[in-house]
Design an enzyme around this catalytic site. Structure first.
Site, PDB file in Angstrom:
ATOM      1  N   ASP A  85       4.762  16.420   3.433  1.00 51.30           N
ATOM      2  CA  ASP A  85       4.630  15.459   2.332  1.00 51.30           C
ATOM      3  C   ASP A  85       5.487  15.923   1.157  1.00 51.30           C
ATOM      4  O   ASP A  85       5.264  16.987   0.586  1.00 51.30           O
ATOM      5  CB  ASP A  85       3.173  15.349   1.905  1.00 51.30           C
ATOM      6  CG  ASP A  85       2.895  14.084   1.100  1.00 51.30           C
ATOM      7  OD1 ASP A  85       3.694  13.774   0.199  1.00 51.30           O
ATOM      8  OD2 ASP A  85       1.884  13.419   1.368  1.00 51.30           O
ATOM      9  N   SER A 135       3.221   7.661  -0.579  1.00 49.97           N
ATOM     10  CA  SER A 135       2.900   8.142   0.765  1.00 49.97           C
ATOM     11  C   SER A 135       2.182   7.102   1.618  1.00 49.97           C
ATOM     12  O   SER A 135       2.282   7.138   2.849  1.00 49.97           O
ATOM     13  CB  SER A 135       2.036   9.400   0.665  1.00 49.97           C
ATOM     14  OG  SER A 135       2.739  10.451   0.045  1.00 49.97           O
ATOM     15  N   ASP A 359       3.792  18.363  -1.567  1.00 47.95           N
ATOM     16  CA  ASP A 359       3.865  17.280  -2.546  1.00 47.95           C
ATOM     17  C   ASP A 359       3.141  17.635  -3.838  1.00 47.95           C
ATOM     18  O   ASP A 359       3.653  17.431  -4.937  1.00 47.95           O
ATOM     19  CB  ASP A 359       3.257  16.026  -1.916  1.00 47.95           C
ATOM     20  CG  ASP A 359       3.159  14.853  -2.872  1.00 47.95           C
ATOM     21  OD1 ASP A 359       4.207  14.262  -3.195  1.00 47.95           O
ATOM     22  OD2 ASP A 359       2.035  14.525  -3.292  1.00 47.95           O
ATOM     23  N   HIS A 363       4.560  18.004  -7.707  1.00 45.63           N
ATOM     24  CA  HIS A 363       4.049  17.198  -8.819  1.00 45.63           C
ATOM     25  C   HIS A 363       3.682  18.078 -10.006  1.00 45.63           C
ATOM     26  O   HIS A 363       3.826  17.674 -11.169  1.00 45.63           O
ATOM     27  CB  HIS A 363       2.820  16.395  -8.382  1.00 45.63           C
ATOM     28  CG  HIS A 363       3.130  15.143  -7.628  1.00 45.63           C
ATOM     29  ND1 HIS A 363       4.016  14.188  -8.093  1.00 45.63           N
ATOM     30  CD2 HIS A 363       2.669  14.665  -6.431  1.00 45.63           C
ATOM     31  CE1 HIS A 363       4.091  13.188  -7.227  1.00 45.63           C
ATOM     32  NE2 HIS A 363       3.286  13.457  -6.209  1.00 45.63           N
ATOM     33  N   HIS A 401       8.625  11.291   1.890  1.00 43.96           N
ATOM     34  CA  HIS A 401       9.520  11.036   0.762  1.00 43.96           C
ATOM     35  C   HIS A 401       9.977  12.373   0.218  1.00 43.96           C
ATOM     36  O   HIS A 401       9.541  13.432   0.683  1.00 43.96           O
ATOM     37  CB  HIS A 401       8.799  10.235  -0.337  1.00 43.96           C
ATOM     38  CG  HIS A 401       7.525  10.885  -0.788  1.00 43.96           C
ATOM     39  ND1 HIS A 401       7.511  12.006  -1.612  1.00 43.96           N
ATOM     40  CD2 HIS A 401       6.217  10.617  -0.509  1.00 43.96           C
ATOM     41  CE1 HIS A 401       6.265  12.383  -1.814  1.00 43.96           C
ATOM     42  NE2 HIS A 401       5.454  11.557  -1.159  1.00 43.96           N
ATOM     43  N   HIS A 499       8.068  11.412  -7.342  1.00 42.90           N
ATOM     44  CA  HIS A 499       8.800  11.339  -6.080  1.00 42.90           C
ATOM     45  C   HIS A 499      10.257  10.987  -6.366  1.00 42.90           C
ATOM     46  O   HIS A 499      10.600  10.545  -7.466  1.00 42.90           O
ATOM     47  CB  HIS A 499       8.206  10.250  -5.175  1.00 42.90           C
ATOM     48  CG  HIS A 499       6.800  10.508  -4.760  1.00 42.90           C
ATOM     49  ND1 HIS A 499       6.025   9.577  -4.117  1.00 42.90           N
ATOM     50  CD2 HIS A 499       6.012  11.605  -4.896  1.00 42.90           C
ATOM     51  CE1 HIS A 499       4.830  10.069  -3.867  1.00 42.90           C
ATOM     52  NE2 HIS A 499       4.795  11.308  -4.344  1.00 42.90           N
TER      53      HIS A 499
END
Length: 543
Positions: A85, A135, A359, A363, A401, A499
């Site tokens: 992810d 996602s 992911d 972030h 992504h 993203h």
């Protein structure tokens, strides 16, 4: 120009250190006598036989020339799809270098396990309504073969996000559902909450990814009959049900009146304990909450395993503990256990594995944890490669992504990937001092286009959200940028890093893997899986 002069010219252009004249001059100043192999003279030097880059290139081409493809529909007995992810190309590159450097190498020459797979393509990740995706929409594309909107789980673009009434006749069939219909065993593993967007798209259908428990359902959803994501996992009645489910997210499965072993309450308002319902529903089943119990699961006698190892997301791999009530298995351990349970089915299996916390670290602007979780994914893939055969298993590794994570500057070879940039001097040797910006401040190799910005914390990771957004440059001269508590600077200040919209890699091996080539739409992945395992035909035949 004759052939000898052509070789000489080519060597000179390439500037290879090992090259010289076509043959070292003999005592009389003439070229040496040709050797038995008909190449250079006795005293000559063949640059192509001693230059490591040339030899390595030859070796790779020779290996690739030996690959064969199996284009037969249904040739794959097993399917394993790994999803990193947020694992964009820059994340793969940086993790490759970090892993190599952790092994004492310069790093750039290293390869993650999945980078050795023979077939490679690029996936376009945009959602139907979003240039930069989320996602839910991306994973829906991968498991149903249909692109959809941001925030929507395995329903078509005809739905309105967050509106239950709009979902009539919009459900899409997932690869996990098809596999179960066809009699294959199935599994889904994640280091995120198992009700989070990526794993949820494999078994749930919802116009809103955030409806993880019944406590998250708005009145409109309840009135119009929409079910929360956790309950849909228990309602999965295709074939023998999902055989293996492992990840975080315990809170969505237990009532708010129940306190778990970690001292955290559940979220459910309906009083249901879905973990008890799991063990009651399936024979030869197991439910576990920590690594010790996980290790005790016997794959030979277990047909259905549910492991929920955290109230919310599992820990970053960098922070993971292995003992007691907070002990968690690694992604590699969960992958291995899942394969051992699923492979008992002679018809085969479909297993989907997500490294979900890459992911989350991005972030938070915490490159170290993102890269360590990518390395953990590589280890899980390596285990899967060892436990399966390319003759009957299609194995794919991709991302849903990317992130606005960059590798910049002109650092010298082997410069710490998490460190400050040190370039080469005019002679090509590593410089003695850090590279600086126009204001005289050093900067890191990796950074973010947007996000919360710089922080130098004792722990790092999600701790970053407890501190203000930092704007502008910071003097990093006396900061340990390689610490896991260091959060990289960001150009555009935001509450959370975002993203990115560029294509992501797809790495593949096994039957049908040759269909991963070029730049494709992300939903192409489902259709490769369907061709390789012939899922639709098998599912229809089983009805």
């Amino acid at each position: 120009m004759n052939k000898k002069l052509l070789v000489l010219s080519l060597a000179a252009i390439l500037g290879l250190a090992a090259c010289g004249s076509d043959g070292d001059n003999g005592a009389n100043g003439n070229n040496g006598t040709d050797g038995n192999d008909g190449s250079n003279g006795t005293d000559g030097k063949d640059w192509s036989s001693v230059n490591e880059w040339y030899i390595d290139g030859q070796r790779r081409v020779t290996k690739a020339a030996g690959f064969s493809v199996n284009n037969e529909a249904g040739a794959a007995k097993n399917i394993i799809l790994f999803v990193g992810d947020g694992m964009g190309v820059s994340t793969v590159t940086a993790a490759r270098i970090l892993e190599g450097q952790l092994k004492g190498e310069t790093g750039e020459e290293n390869s993650l396990s999945f980078e050795t797979l023979p077939h490679l393509g690029l996936a376009k990740t945009y959602n139907v309504d979003g240039q930069t995706p989320d996602s839910a929409g991306t994973m829906t594309a991968m498991v149903t073969g249909v692109k959809t909107d941001v925030g929507v789980l395995s329903q078509a673009e005809g739905v309105t996000r967050g509106n239950c009434a709009s979902t009539t006749n919009q459900n899409l069939v997932t690869s996990l559902e098809l596999a179960a219909m066809a009699g294959l065993s199935t599994g889904v593993v994640s280091t995120a909450r198992i009700t989070h967007a990526t794993p949820a798209a494999t078994y749930a259908h919802s116009p809103e990814r955030n409806w993880e428990s019944d406590a998250d359902l708005p009145a409109e959803a309840v009135t119009n009959g929409c079910r929360d994501i956790a309950s849909q996992l228990l309602d999965f009645d295709f074939g023998s049900g999902i055989n293996v489910v492992m990840g975080g997210g315990r809170r969505a499965f237990i009532p708010n009146t129940l306190t778990d072993a970690e001292g955290k309450n559940g979220k459910r308002l309906d009083g249901r304990n879905l973990t008890d319902e799991w063990t009651a529903k399936y024979t030869n089943s197991a439910y576990v909450e920590d690594r010790d119990s996980f290790l005790a699961i016997n794959p030979a006698t277990t047909d259905h395993a549910l492991g929920l190892f955290n109230s919310s997301h599992m820990e970053y791999d960098y922070d993971r503990t292995i003992q007691g009530v907070t002990g968690e298995p690694s992604l590699a351990e969960m992958t291995a256990k899942s394969i051992d349970i699923l492979k008992k089915n002679d018809k085969g299996f479909v297993l989907i594995v997500e490294a979900g916390r890459i992911d989350h670290a991005h972030h938070a602007g915490n490159a170290a944890r993102a890269l360590y979780d990518t390395i953990a994914l590589s280890e899980a893939v390596r285990i899967a490669m060892e436990k399966t055969s390319t003759k009957d298993t299609l194995l794919m590794v991709t991302a849903d992504h990317s992130h606005v994570f960059t590798i910049a500057g002109y650092p010298t070879r082997g410069n710490p990937i998490l460190g400050l940039v040190k370039g080469n001097d005019s002679s090509g040797l590593p410089g003695p001092t850090n590279a600086t910006d126009n204001n005289g401040l050093p900067y890191t190799t990796v950074g973010y286009t947007n996000g919360r910005g710089y922080a130098n914390l004792s722990t790092g990771g999600d701790e970053r959200y407890g501190y203000p957004v930092e704007t502008g440059r910071v003097d990093l001269n006396y900061v340990d940028t390689q610490s896991a508590g260091f959060h990289q600077e960001a150009l555009v200040p935001l509450s959370s890093e975002t993203h990115a919209g560029e294509d992501v890699g797809i790495f593949a091996s096994g039957p049908g893997s040759h269909l991963i080539e070029g730049t494709v739409e992300q939903n192409h992945i489902f259709h490769v899986i369907n061709h390789a395992a012939n899922l639709v035909v098998k599912a229809e035949a089983a009805q």
